[in-house]
Design a protein around this motif. Sequence first.
Motif, PDB file in Angstrom:
ATOM      1  N   TYR A  76     -41.253 -83.430  -3.984  1.00 16.04           N
ATOM      2  CA  TYR A  76     -40.958 -82.050  -3.603  1.00 16.04           C
ATOM      3  C   TYR A  76     -40.088 -81.340  -4.636  1.00 16.04           C
ATOM      4  O   TYR A  76     -39.185 -81.944  -5.207  1.00 16.04           O
ATOM      5  CB  TYR A  76     -40.249 -82.018  -2.242  1.00 16.04           C
ATOM      6  CG  TYR A  76     -41.046 -82.654  -1.132  1.00 16.04           C
ATOM      7  CD1 TYR A  76     -42.028 -81.935  -0.453  1.00 16.04           C
ATOM      8  CD2 TYR A  76     -40.831 -83.985  -0.778  1.00 16.04           C
ATOM      9  CE1 TYR A  76     -42.774 -82.524   0.552  1.00 16.04           C
ATOM     10  CE2 TYR A  76     -41.578 -84.582   0.228  1.00 16.04           C
ATOM     11  CZ  TYR A  76     -42.541 -83.848   0.891  1.00 16.04           C
ATOM     12  OH  TYR A  76     -43.302 -84.438   1.881  1.00 16.04           O
ATOM     13  N   THR A  77     -40.354 -80.070  -4.835  1.00 16.62           N
ATOM     14  CA  THR A  77     -39.515 -79.270  -5.720  1.00 16.62           C
ATOM     15  C   THR A  77     -38.195 -78.976  -5.019  1.00 16.62           C
ATOM     16  O   THR A  77     -38.163 -78.686  -3.816  1.00 16.62           O
ATOM     17  CB  THR A  77     -40.202 -77.952  -6.102  1.00 16.62           C
ATOM     18  OG1 THR A  77     -40.458 -77.179  -4.918  1.00 16.62           O
ATOM     19  CG2 THR A  77     -41.514 -78.203  -6.815  1.00 16.62           C
ATOM     20  N   GLY A  78     -37.112 -79.077  -5.772  1.00  9.40           N
ATOM     21  CA  GLY A  78     -35.799 -78.800  -5.219  1.00  9.40           C
ATOM     22  C   GLY A  78     -35.356 -79.749  -4.139  1.00  9.40           C
ATOM     23  O   GLY A  78     -34.385 -79.482  -3.422  1.00  9.40           O
ATOM     24  N   ASP A 102     -40.867 -79.858   2.490  1.00  8.15           N
ATOM     25  CA  ASP A 102     -41.590 -78.758   3.123  1.00  8.15           C
ATOM     26  C   ASP A 102     -42.988 -78.710   2.513  1.00  8.15           C
ATOM     27  O   ASP A 102     -43.158 -79.028   1.332  1.00  8.15           O
ATOM     28  CB  ASP A 102     -40.851 -77.433   2.895  1.00  8.15           C
ATOM     29  CG  ASP A 102     -41.564 -76.240   3.527  1.00  8.15           C
ATOM     30  OD1 ASP A 102     -41.428 -76.055   4.749  1.00  8.15           O
ATOM     31  OD2 ASP A 102     -42.277 -75.522   2.797  1.00  8.15           O
ATOM     32  N   ASP A 132     -47.114 -79.546 -11.730  1.00  6.44           N
ATOM     33  CA  ASP A 132     -45.826 -79.307 -11.067  1.00  6.44           C
ATOM     34  C   ASP A 132     -44.793 -80.337 -11.511  1.00  6.44           C
ATOM     35  O   ASP A 132     -43.593 -80.092 -11.428  1.00  6.44           O
ATOM     36  CB  ASP A 132     -45.979 -79.380  -9.542  1.00  6.44           C
ATOM     37  CG  ASP A 132     -46.717 -78.186  -8.961  1.00  6.44           C
ATOM     38  OD1 ASP A 132     -46.795 -77.140  -9.632  1.00  6.44           O
ATOM     39  OD2 ASP A 132     -47.215 -78.305  -7.820  1.00  6.44           O
ATOM     40  N   SER A 189     -42.045 -77.587 -12.436  1.00  6.14           N
ATOM     41  CA  SER A 189     -41.185 -77.276 -11.295  1.00  6.14           C
ATOM     42  C   SER A 189     -39.920 -78.125 -11.336  1.00  6.14           C
ATOM     43  O   SER A 189     -39.964 -79.310 -11.680  1.00  6.14           O
ATOM     44  CB  SER A 189     -41.928 -77.534  -9.976  1.00  6.14           C
ATOM     45  OG  SER A 189     -43.100 -76.731  -9.896  1.00  6.14           O
ATOM     46  N   SER A 200     -43.290 -76.762  -0.580  1.00  2.71           N
ATOM     47  CA  SER A 200     -42.477 -77.286  -1.679  1.00  2.71           C
ATOM     48  C   SER A 200     -43.068 -78.571  -2.259  1.00  2.71           C
ATOM     49  O   SER A 200     -42.575 -79.081  -3.263  1.00  2.71           O
ATOM     50  CB  SER A 200     -41.047 -77.573  -1.201  1.00  2.71           C
ATOM     51  OG  SER A 200     -40.394 -76.378  -0.817  1.00  2.71           O
ATOM     52  N   ARG A 201     -44.104 -79.080  -1.613  1.00  2.00           N
ATOM     53  CA  ARG A 201     -44.753 -80.288  -2.120  1.00  2.00           C
ATOM     54  C   ARG A 201     -45.390 -79.991  -3.485  1.00  2.00           C
ATOM     55  O   ARG A 201     -45.908 -78.898  -3.706  1.00  2.00           O
ATOM     56  CB  ARG A 201     -45.828 -80.756  -1.141  1.00  2.00           C
ATOM     57  CG  ARG A 201     -46.277 -82.201  -1.357  1.00  2.00           C
ATOM     58  CD  ARG A 201     -47.525 -82.520  -0.558  1.00  2.00           C
ATOM     59  NE  ARG A 201     -47.357 -82.376   0.889  1.00  2.00           N
ATOM     60  CZ  ARG A 201     -48.373 -82.452   1.747  1.00  2.00           C
ATOM     61  NH1 ARG A 201     -49.607 -82.628   1.299  1.00  2.00           N
ATOM     62  NH2 ARG A 201     -48.152 -82.322   3.039  1.00  2.00           N
ATOM     63  N   ARG A 202     -45.324 -80.963  -4.394  1.00  2.00           N
ATOM     64  CA  ARG A 202     -45.949 -80.784  -5.706  1.00  2.00           C
ATOM     65  C   ARG A 202     -47.452 -81.031  -5.564  1.00  2.00           C
ATOM     66  O   ARG A 202     -47.943 -82.139  -5.775  1.00  2.00           O
ATOM     67  CB  ARG A 202     -45.330 -81.734  -6.723  1.00  2.00           C
ATOM     68  CG  ARG A 202     -43.824 -81.523  -6.950  1.00  2.00           C
ATOM     69  CD  ARG A 202     -43.321 -82.453  -8.039  1.00  2.00           C
ATOM     70  NE  ARG A 202     -41.885 -82.647  -7.966  1.00  2.00           N
ATOM     71  CZ  ARG A 202     -40.994 -82.006  -8.725  1.00  2.00           C
ATOM     72  NH1 ARG A 202     -41.395 -81.110  -9.606  1.00  2.00           N
ATOM     73  NH2 ARG A 202     -39.701 -82.260  -8.607  1.00  2.00           N
ATOM     74  N   ASN A 213     -36.749 -80.285  -1.394  1.00  2.00           N
ATOM     75  CA  ASN A 213     -36.964 -79.624  -0.109  1.00  2.00           C
ATOM     76  C   ASN A 213     -38.224 -80.164   0.547  1.00  2.00           C
ATOM     77  O   ASN A 213     -39.344 -79.869   0.100  1.00  2.00           O
ATOM     78  CB  ASN A 213     -37.082 -78.107  -0.320  1.00  2.00           C
ATOM     79  CG  ASN A 213     -37.277 -77.360   0.968  1.00  2.00           C
ATOM     80  OD1 ASN A 213     -36.865 -77.803   2.044  1.00  2.00           O
ATOM     81  ND2 ASN A 213     -37.924 -76.188   0.879  1.00  2.00           N
TER      82      ASN A 213
END
Length: 268
Positions: free
Chosen positions: A124-126, A130, A140, A144, A133-135, A128
Amino acid sequence: MIMKVKTWTVLLMSTYLTACAAPATEKYQTIMDSVTAGKVNQIIRSDVIPSSDKYHGEVISRVSSAFLGTPYQAETLIGGPSIPEALVVNFNGVDCISLIDYVEALTYSHDQKSFLQNLVKVRYTGGNVDYLSRRHFFSDWFASAPRNARDVTADISPDYAVVDKQLNRKPGGGEYIPGLGIHPRRINYIPGKAISQQMLDHLKIGDYVGVYSPLEGLDVSHVGIVVRHDGRVWFRNASSLAANRKVVDSPFLEYMRAKPGIVVLRVE
């Protein structure tokens, strides 16, 4: 195989998955069965810790070897536009993206807790957990934050090409991932006709490689890992081909020669 970048189907995994309560500070559920938990501990103990002084690519190769023969299984993750995202850990079946997620997270782990934390960072980015937010895209990993790897495609071959993509845009309009939006991104790739034995000499063990997709809305259609043994370069991947349906080592040159091209990422 086309990389799964659509809404994930929720699988009824209650027959073999145990929901693990996440810490009170977390807002997501972690789902991991006992067999997977045991494998996490075993891989860290047998492959990661003894390799702590090795080049990272060698650790990737060693850890990923533990997945050889693992059945291919798509859409094991849980989450969607209207479905809460869960942190799924399932070593009983993997697809190409979940394989590299698990391998990269394991290489930095010293116990089960740190593995789960690392998996969040990788997937996940950051950090997070969610769905949006998944790569969802291979690129990514370098585009990201926090970055998982570096794009070294241009360093591998002087014959690399550059294309501007509109990631997530479907050919007939609309989005592969509803709600994610369209992401303009410049992609470097090495065309299939430029993939040669000389080019292989520039690949390093543990490089992550994506099979380039000519579709405007996708970056790659499949991913795997560069490994070397028996005097050859191999593409370790979760193969969906009917003859395989498991994690296998495919001869790199023969596998890629007829493909549109490759994208190469490296963790250093």
